[in-house]
Design a protein around this motif. Structure first.
Motif, PDB file in Angstrom:
ATOM      1  N   ALA A  38      -3.415  -3.714   1.796  1.00  0.00           N
ATOM      2  CA  ALA A  38      -2.471  -3.313   1.507  1.00  0.00           C
ATOM      3  C   ALA A  38      -1.057  -4.018   0.889  1.00  0.00           C
ATOM      4  O   ALA A  38      -0.934  -5.005   1.241  1.00  0.00           O
ATOM      5  N   PRO A  39       0.149  -3.539   0.415  1.00  0.00           N
ATOM      6  CA  PRO A  39       1.179  -3.484   0.279  1.00  0.00           C
ATOM      7  C   PRO A  39       1.966  -4.171   1.414  1.00  0.00           C
ATOM      8  O   PRO A  39       2.054  -3.713   2.969  1.00  0.00           O
ATOM      9  N   GLU A  40       2.457  -5.380   1.938  1.00  0.00           N
ATOM     10  CA  GLU A  40       3.508  -6.036   3.041  1.00  0.00           C
ATOM     11  C   GLU A  40       3.862  -4.690   3.729  1.00  0.00           C
ATOM     12  O   GLU A  40       3.490  -5.200   4.869  1.00  0.00           O
ATOM     13  N   LEU A  41       4.413  -3.973   3.988  1.00  0.00           N
ATOM     14  CA  LEU A  41       4.860  -3.406   5.067  1.00  0.00           C
ATOM     15  C   LEU A  41       2.833  -1.899   5.520  1.00  0.00           C
ATOM     16  O   LEU A  41       4.254  -1.829   6.649  1.00  0.00           O
ATOM     17  N   VAL A  42       2.769  -2.454   4.591  1.00  0.00           N
ATOM     18  CA  VAL A  42       1.194  -1.304   5.828  1.00  0.00           C
ATOM     19  C   VAL A  42       0.839  -2.413   6.295  1.00  0.00           C
ATOM     20  O   VAL A  42       0.067  -2.671   5.849  1.00  0.00           O
ATOM     21  N   GLU A  43       1.062  -1.894   7.574  1.00  0.00           N
ATOM     22  CA  GLU A  43      -0.022  -2.955   8.825  1.00  0.00           C
ATOM     23  C   GLU A  43      -1.315  -2.628   8.525  1.00  0.00           C
ATOM     24  O   GLU A  43      -1.868  -3.935   9.309  1.00  0.00           O
ATOM     25  N   PRO A 136      13.667  10.003   4.746  1.00  0.00           N
ATOM     26  CA  PRO A 136      12.082   9.949   5.565  1.00  0.00           C
ATOM     27  C   PRO A 136      11.063   9.719   3.451  1.00  0.00           C
ATOM     28  O   PRO A 136      10.800   9.265   3.142  1.00  0.00           O
ATOM     29  N   ASP A 137      11.505  10.601   2.575  1.00  0.00           N
ATOM     30  CA  ASP A 137      11.000  10.433   0.988  1.00  0.00           C
ATOM     31  C   ASP A 137      12.031   8.676   0.662  1.00  0.00           C
ATOM     32  O   ASP A 137      11.050   8.542  -0.128  1.00  0.00           O
ATOM     33  N   ALA A 138      12.325   7.855   1.433  1.00  0.00           N
ATOM     34  CA  ALA A 138      12.823   6.690   0.422  1.00  0.00           C
ATOM     35  C   ALA A 138      11.918   6.033   1.567  1.00  0.00           C
ATOM     36  O   ALA A 138      12.310   4.683   0.888  1.00  0.00           O
ATOM     37  N   LEU A 139      11.356   6.030   2.337  1.00  0.00           N
ATOM     38  CA  LEU A 139      10.836   4.968   2.595  1.00  0.00           C
ATOM     39  C   LEU A 139      10.112   4.278   2.405  1.00  0.00           C
ATOM     40  O   LEU A 139       9.517   2.868   2.338  1.00  0.00           O
ATOM     41  N   LEU A 140       9.335   4.857   1.640  1.00  0.00           N
ATOM     42  CA  LEU A 140       7.988   3.908  -0.043  1.00  0.00           C
ATOM     43  C   LEU A 140       8.385   4.200  -0.687  1.00  0.00           C
ATOM     44  O   LEU A 140       9.380   4.846  -1.585  1.00  0.00           O
ATOM     45  N   SER A 141       8.580   3.470  -1.773  1.00  0.00           N
ATOM     46  CA  SER A 141       8.538   2.794  -2.798  1.00  0.00           C
ATOM     47  C   SER A 141       7.829   3.452  -3.761  1.00  0.00           C
ATOM     48  O   SER A 141       6.623   3.418  -3.118  1.00  0.00           O
ATOM     49  N   ASP A 143       5.663   2.149  -5.962  1.00  0.00           N
ATOM     50  CA  ASP A 143       4.916   1.077  -6.088  1.00  0.00           C
ATOM     51  C   ASP A 143       3.551   0.912  -4.774  1.00  0.00           C
ATOM     52  O   ASP A 143       2.668   1.531  -4.193  1.00  0.00           O
ATOM     53  N   GLU A 144       4.826   1.554  -3.984  1.00  0.00           N
ATOM     54  CA  GLU A 144       3.985   1.216  -2.414  1.00  0.00           C
ATOM     55  C   GLU A 144       3.233   2.830  -2.308  1.00  0.00           C
ATOM     56  O   GLU A 144       2.295   2.566  -1.423  1.00  0.00           O
ATOM     57  N   THR A 145       3.716   3.788  -2.537  1.00  0.00           N
ATOM     58  CA  THR A 145       2.870   5.504  -2.662  1.00  0.00           C
ATOM     59  C   THR A 145       1.687   4.896  -3.370  1.00  0.00           C
ATOM     60  O   THR A 145       1.046   5.608  -2.665  1.00  0.00           O
ATOM     61  N   ARG A 146       1.789   5.201  -4.214  1.00  0.00           N
ATOM     62  CA  ARG A 146       0.675   4.763  -5.869  1.00  0.00           C
ATOM     63  C   ARG A 146      -0.127   3.932  -4.617  1.00  0.00           C
ATOM     64  O   ARG A 146      -1.405   3.727  -4.679  1.00  0.00           O
ATOM     65  N   ALA A 147      -0.044   2.278  -3.729  1.00  0.00           N
ATOM     66  CA  ALA A 147      -1.011   1.545  -3.288  1.00  0.00           C
ATOM     67  C   ALA A 147      -1.478   2.152  -2.629  1.00  0.00           C
ATOM     68  O   ALA A 147      -2.918   1.821  -2.008  1.00  0.00           O
ATOM     69  N   ILE A 148      -1.302   2.917  -1.694  1.00  0.00           N
ATOM     70  CA  ILE A 148      -1.403   3.285  -0.039  1.00  0.00           C
ATOM     71  C   ILE A 148      -2.240   4.637  -0.665  1.00  0.00           C
ATOM     72  O   ILE A 148      -3.745   4.937  -0.167  1.00  0.00           O
ATOM     73  N   ALA A 149      -2.282   5.531  -1.620  1.00  0.00           N
ATOM     74  CA  ALA A 149      -2.657   6.510  -2.433  1.00  0.00           C
ATOM     75  C   ALA A 149      -3.971   5.362  -2.742  1.00  0.00           C
ATOM     76  O   ALA A 149      -4.778   6.645  -2.372  1.00  0.00           O
ATOM     77  N   ARG A 150      -4.226   4.799  -3.367  1.00  0.00           N
ATOM     78  CA  ARG A 150      -5.425   4.048  -3.954  1.00  0.00           C
ATOM     79  C   ARG A 150      -6.128   3.476  -2.709  1.00  0.00           C
ATOM     80  O   ARG A 150      -7.414   3.583  -2.605  1.00  0.00           O
ATOM     81  N   LEU A 151      -5.607   3.252  -1.230  1.00  0.00           N
ATOM     82  CA  LEU A 151      -6.529   3.036   0.017  1.00  0.00           C
ATOM     83  C   LEU A 151      -6.791   3.635   0.221  1.00  0.00           C
ATOM     84  O   LEU A 151      -7.601   3.197   0.936  1.00  0.00           O
TER      85      LEU A 151
END
Length: 155
Positions: A38-43, A136-141, A143-151
């Motif tokens: 996961a991206p660093e932001l995601v615990e 709230p729509d700016a909280l995730l970049s 790249d982070e949104t795409r990474a979360i979608a892949r997860l």
């Protein structure tokens, strides 16, 4: 900027607020399952009533530490609608819901240099404290949104 009701939260030693229409609910912390890639932001992820969602630590996003009063880690999860998905945000506490008139919210540029200005709608005062109003729509970049979608959907 229009008037709005906001949920005011404590993150580190700071006051932050988010439009109440984006808040799904506020819950006590749940067990977090780690996600190694996961991206660093995601615990990690949690399951809430059958829905699996990423857990984002807003202290990391805003580069703040646990508050000086020593509040327990992850005092609350704020479940938010963000960029077309639902995420759990780790906050140190919740102050309540407040109504802000348009005149109460100043543009971030109007108050000088601020950390993470691109994540903010504006700045206000709640209960005598300066409070940053989060976009709230700016909280995730992107790249982070795409990474979360892949997860969430690795196929």
């Amino acid at each position: 900027m229009k008037s709005r009701d906001v949920l005011a939260m404590v993150i580190g030693d700071g006051c932050f607020a988010v439009d109440i229409l984006r808040v799904k609910e506020v819950i006590r912390p749940l067990a977090i399952a780690p996600l190694p890639s996961a991206p660093e932001l995601v615990e990690g992820i949690i399951e809430l009533r059958g829905a699996v969602m990423p857990v984002v630590d807003l202290r990391r996003r805003f580069a703040v530490h646990r508050n000086a009063a020593g509040a327990p880690r992850a005092a609350r999860f704020v479940i938010l609608g963000v960029a077309g998905r639902v995420i759990a945000c780790v906050v140190d506490g919740v102050l309540g819901v407040f109504h802000l008139d348009a005149a109460d919210i100043r543009a971030p540029d109007a108050v000088g240099p601020l950390p993470a200005r691109e994540l903010l709608f504006g700045v206000t005062t709640i209960d005598g404290k300066i409070c940053l109003v989060i976009d709230p729509d700016a909280l995730l970049s992107a790249d982070e949104t795409r990474a979360i979608a892949r997860l969430e959907d690795p196929a």
